[in-house]
Design a protein around this motif. Sequence first.
Motif, PDB file in Angstrom:
ATOM      1  N   GLY A   1    -125.685 -29.207 -63.457  1.00 38.36           N
ATOM      2  CA  GLY A   1    -125.554 -28.200 -62.413  1.00 38.36           C
ATOM      3  C   GLY A   1    -126.782 -28.028 -61.537  1.00 38.36           C
ATOM      4  N   LEU A   2    -127.787 -28.906 -61.690  1.00 39.73           N
ATOM      5  CA  LEU A   2    -128.978 -28.786 -60.861  1.00 39.73           C
ATOM      6  C   LEU A   2    -128.691 -29.225 -59.430  1.00 39.73           C
ATOM      7  N   THR A   3    -129.339 -28.589 -58.489  1.00 39.30           N
ATOM      8  CA  THR A   3    -129.213 -28.987 -57.088  1.00 39.30           C
ATOM      9  C   THR A   3    -130.070 -30.227 -56.843  1.00 39.30           C
TER      10      THR A   3
ATOM     11  N   ALA B   1    -135.044 -33.257 -57.547  1.00 33.43           N
ATOM     12  CA  ALA B   1    -136.206 -33.889 -56.916  1.00 33.43           C
ATOM     13  C   ALA B   1    -137.498 -33.335 -57.514  1.00 33.43           C
ATOM     14  N   GLN B   2    -137.538 -32.022 -57.715  1.00 36.30           N
ATOM     15  CA  GLN B   2    -138.727 -31.408 -58.300  1.00 36.30           C
ATOM     16  C   GLN B   2    -138.914 -31.841 -59.749  1.00 36.30           C
ATOM     17  N   ARG B   3    -137.811 -31.902 -60.493  1.00 28.84           N
ATOM     18  CA  ARG B   3    -137.881 -32.266 -61.915  1.00 28.84           C
ATOM     19  C   ARG B   3    -138.381 -33.709 -62.094  1.00 28.84           C
ATOM     20  N   LEU B   4    -137.891 -34.614 -61.221  1.00 32.62           N
ATOM     21  CA  LEU B   4    -138.213 -36.033 -61.368  1.00 32.62           C
ATOM     22  C   LEU B   4    -139.351 -36.478 -60.459  1.00 32.62           C
TER      23      LEU B   4
ATOM     24  N   SER C   1    -138.414 -37.506 -53.766  1.00 33.33           N
ATOM     25  CA  SER C   1    -138.056 -36.833 -52.523  1.00 33.33           C
ATOM     26  C   SER C   1    -136.578 -36.472 -52.562  1.00 33.33           C
ATOM     27  N   HIS C   2    -136.201 -35.468 -51.771  1.00 25.61           N
ATOM     28  CA  HIS C   2    -134.798 -35.047 -51.692  1.00 25.61           C
ATOM     29  C   HIS C   2    -133.923 -36.218 -51.268  1.00 25.61           C
ATOM     30  N   ARG C   3    -134.401 -37.013 -50.295  1.00 26.39           N
ATOM     31  CA  ARG C   3    -133.644 -38.159 -49.790  1.00 26.39           C
ATOM     32  C   ARG C   3    -133.434 -39.213 -50.877  1.00 26.39           C
ATOM     33  N   THR C   4    -134.454 -39.439 -51.701  1.00 22.73           N
ATOM     34  CA  THR C   4    -134.327 -40.424 -52.776  1.00 22.73           C
ATOM     35  C   THR C   4    -133.260 -39.996 -53.780  1.00 22.73           C
TER      36      THR C   4
END
Length: 215
Positions: free
Chosen positions: A163-165, A170-173, A176-179
Amino acid sequence: MVVDDHPMWREAVARDLAEAGHDVVATAGEGRAAVRIAAAARPQVAVVDLQLPDLSGVEVTRRLAAGDPPVRVLVLSASGEQQDVLEAVKAGATGYLLKSAAREEFLDAVRRTGEGDAVFTPGLAGLVLGEYRRLAAAPAREDDDAPRLTDRETEVLRLVAKGLTYKQIAQRLVLSHRTVQNHVQNTLGKLQLHNRVELVRYAIEKGLDRELDQE
């Protein structure tokens, strides 16, 4: 696009979306009209009620999700019944939200649906996971092959299932958001070639269900 057979509710939802900065390209009060209008209006997201007078919301969802280009569907329903949720998801709904949701929760769900996130009213995701587990217990067919995902794609899939956005992933891993979006799109492209049973079996073999239980 907003699809609901109650004029006052339909107008209120469209107004909330417009006030939040969304471009409401169309509204419809009947299922067949919604499918026809969507072909011309080409919405990115459709907010669809399940109870429509001529064509069920599930069937509307199925046709919109299978369109070219496909429309991401957020079901907005008064029903939280397991069968309704599962039928909507199997038809291709990206998310399922109850009409009792707060305005802010609804607007956030629309935004996330537009980004490709799976969005569910708290508690409903458990129903879907339970059905996936049931399907995964079905006997395997010899001619079915599990989808081949990279380690990173599997990791992203697991976090999406939790359920993560995209932003949280992106923050956890530390990506970047795009990646993250690219990983999700690549994963979807692979998984669309295989049936739901094999998809679920693959996720469970990777320990996804155990990690969900531990969260």
